[in-house]
Design a protein around this motif. Sequence first.
Motif, PDB file in Angstrom:
ATOM      1  N   GLU A   1       0.815  -1.201   0.158  1.00  0.00           N
ATOM      2  CA  GLU A   1       0.018  -0.096   0.033  1.00  0.00           C
ATOM      3  C   GLU A   1       0.945   1.166   0.113  1.00  0.00           C
ATOM      4  N   LEU A   2       2.068   1.181   0.726  1.00  0.00           N
ATOM      5  CA  LEU A   2       2.851   2.491   0.761  1.00  0.00           C
ATOM      6  C   LEU A   2       3.529   2.598  -0.472  1.00  0.00           C
TER       7      LEU A   2
ATOM      8  N   VAL B   1      -4.768   4.180   0.353  1.00  0.00           N
ATOM      9  CA  VAL B   1      -4.482   3.140  -0.473  1.00  0.00           C
ATOM     10  C   VAL B   1      -5.024   1.953   0.383  1.00  0.00           C
ATOM     11  N   GLY B   2      -6.372   1.535   0.292  1.00  0.00           N
ATOM     12  CA  GLY B   2      -6.625   0.237   1.019  1.00  0.00           C
ATOM     13  C   GLY B   2      -7.110  -0.975   0.085  1.00  0.00           C
ATOM     14  N   TYR B   3      -5.985  -1.809   0.508  1.00  0.00           N
ATOM     15  CA  TYR B   3      -6.088  -3.382  -0.423  1.00  0.00           C
ATOM     16  C   TYR B   3      -7.226  -4.141   0.483  1.00  0.00           C
ATOM     17  N   GLU B   4      -7.996  -4.743  -0.257  1.00  0.00           N
ATOM     18  CA  GLU B   4      -8.993  -5.551   0.176  1.00  0.00           C
ATOM     19  C   GLU B   4      -9.710  -5.006   1.630  1.00  0.00           C
ATOM     20  N   ALA B   5      -9.417  -5.679   2.526  1.00  0.00           N
ATOM     21  CA  ALA B   5     -10.178  -5.535   4.014  1.00  0.00           C
ATOM     22  C   ALA B   5      -9.817  -3.962   4.315  1.00  0.00           C
ATOM     23  N   HIS B   6      -8.559  -3.262   3.909  1.00  0.00           N
ATOM     24  CA  HIS B   6      -8.330  -2.128   4.487  1.00  0.00           C
ATOM     25  C   HIS B   6      -9.078  -1.106   3.929  1.00  0.00           C
TER      26      HIS B   6
ATOM     27  N   HIS C   1     -11.450   6.160   6.058  1.00  0.00           N
ATOM     28  CA  HIS C   1     -10.524   7.054   6.129  1.00  0.00           C
ATOM     29  C   HIS C   1      -9.016   6.199   6.294  1.00  0.00           C
ATOM     30  N   TYR C   2      -8.724   4.985   5.999  1.00  0.00           N
ATOM     31  CA  TYR C   2      -7.664   4.326   6.359  1.00  0.00           C
ATOM     32  C   TYR C   2      -6.540   5.438   5.616  1.00  0.00           C
TER      33      TYR C   2
ATOM     34  N   LEU D   1      -9.530  -6.150  -4.872  1.00  0.00           N
ATOM     35  CA  LEU D   1      -9.717  -4.882  -5.135  1.00  0.00           C
ATOM     36  C   LEU D   1      -8.672  -3.987  -4.326  1.00  0.00           C
ATOM     37  N   VAL D   2      -8.306  -2.806  -4.950  1.00  0.00           N
ATOM     38  CA  VAL D   2      -7.707  -1.975  -3.950  1.00  0.00           C
ATOM     39  C   VAL D   2      -8.362  -0.516  -4.239  1.00  0.00           C
TER      40      VAL D   2
END
Length: 595
Positions: A343-344, A369-374, A379-380, A395-396
């Motif tokens: 993500e970073l 940038v939230g991949y799948e569960a994130h 506002h992750y 999904l991202v």
Amino acid sequence: MMKTINERLADLRALMREEGIMAFIFPSTDPHNSEYVAGHWKGREWISGFNGSAGTAVVTLESAALWTDSRYFISAAEQLADTEYELMRLRMLGTPTVEDWLVQQLAGYENPVVGVDGNVNAFAEVSEMMAELTKKASFTIRTDLDPLARIWRNRPAIPESPVCIHPLEYAGEPAADKIGRIRQRLAAYCTDGLLVTALDDIAWTLNLRGSDVHCNPVFVSYLLISPRSVTLYINKVKLSQEVEDYLASEQITVEPYEAVAEGLRKYDGDKLLIDPAATNYTLATAMDAEMVVYAASPIPAMKAVKNEAEVAGFRAAMIRDGVAMVKFLAWLKPAVEAGGQTELTLDERLTALRAEQPLFRGISFDTIVGYEAHGAIVHYEATPETDVPVEPRGLVLIDSGAQYADGTTDITRTIALGDLTDEQRKVYTLVLKGHIQLDRCKFPVGACGSQIDAMAREAMWRDGYNYMHGTGHGVGSYLNVHEGPHQIRMEWRPAPIVAGMTVTDEPGIYLEGKFGVRIENTLLAVPYRTTEFGSFLGFETLTLAPIDTAPIVMEMLTPEEREWLNVYHRRVFETLSPHLTEMEREWLREATKAI
């Protein structure tokens, strides 16, 4: 060694006992009621450990609680896990108000004293809280104490970043003309002056910009518009000779930042307008009450309607931002398939591509940038502790934006990186349907965002889905990415949408522990047509970047929704392709092909 949250609470309670205070309330704001604040005023974050942009922490001698909205339920629960704080989920059934909770917690005290720092709490909020608490019990509210000044060691200083001039070619209107229009508006309130406290309002009025607040090109100051003068209260170290000369040419006097209260007491007009929702309690009560008219400042509504130069700047900025987005999206899937991306690293790549664009001044908010569960955490924000590998599946969700000298951008895309579940495809398509229907919406002049919000939700409501955040907010012109007074949301917001206003279109669906989907463009309200029933408005889409078609369940789209997407993609390709390499152009041609 840095103290833990519970150790900070112990220090606070020791001071509270010394001062005879049974509870203290910490808001998220600064003396200017800002949404995003400089480090010096991040007191609620320091005392609680919760770093979201919205929330209120309340500490008594025996307990602590934090209130925040649905955007932060998941992240707040994680950040408060090892502290004394109880999470209070706003607008959820069974969640008490701050006042009700205080009544319960302080029931054993006779005449309990509740502390709030009058410098960082808005006059309207303090007044409302006073009314609520004194109605429920015998409370005393104390507003003259900032406990953080005594217990927060190594507290960041008030920023001193330099101020710069925002060129007229981008501002579109001289500061003197804006001040003249403001004075005309004040006459409707039977006032002859205005205390301007909101930092973006000051920056807009004076055609100045700064960098005192992360991602927001504003500077810490106050502005007092009087019948015969205009005074900027600011730390003079921030002003170059060029800026001083500019202010002098605009007949604007400069005084020290901390002298504003004295300036109010010496006000030489008849009536001063003070916005109770934007002005802190200390300043709002600094002058004789009979000289004050409490009413909404006219500046936010003026600032929200963009002039021709600002609209042209938005369109130009969106092209450059779209080019950066296409370069990123063309790189994304091959890079993920090659491995080693997180993500970073996705965040860093996108920011670097934007930084290559002319007139780039920084990001407009911290990239999500939230991949799948994130992606289900609204506002992750990835950190080294939460960062996860991004794999060629699922999904991202990427919500990002930039500050350019001629405009501010805000865009969300959710991208399929490989195989998806049927649930992911369905949810993605429902969100896309809502996004398209709001973009296509036509509405009468005078309508507000609350009256059109259902356009974005109707399809998902039919399937039992919803989201708890707003659907749209205004966007500043090289200013704050969140701008009012208009909003598109379920809750009632009466400010009408006016031609020339920008507003985002960002419906979403979030399934905790699974994934999230959001699709966002920035729109411009424009005239549509006039009939015997009056004048109507519609939207022009400003954002230019492809929307991923891979997750779409095609049979769920209506013919008009397919046509909208094809027309939008054709425009994206025709506008951006001249600015791309041949390889990028071919990628974009495929990404925007008709469905």
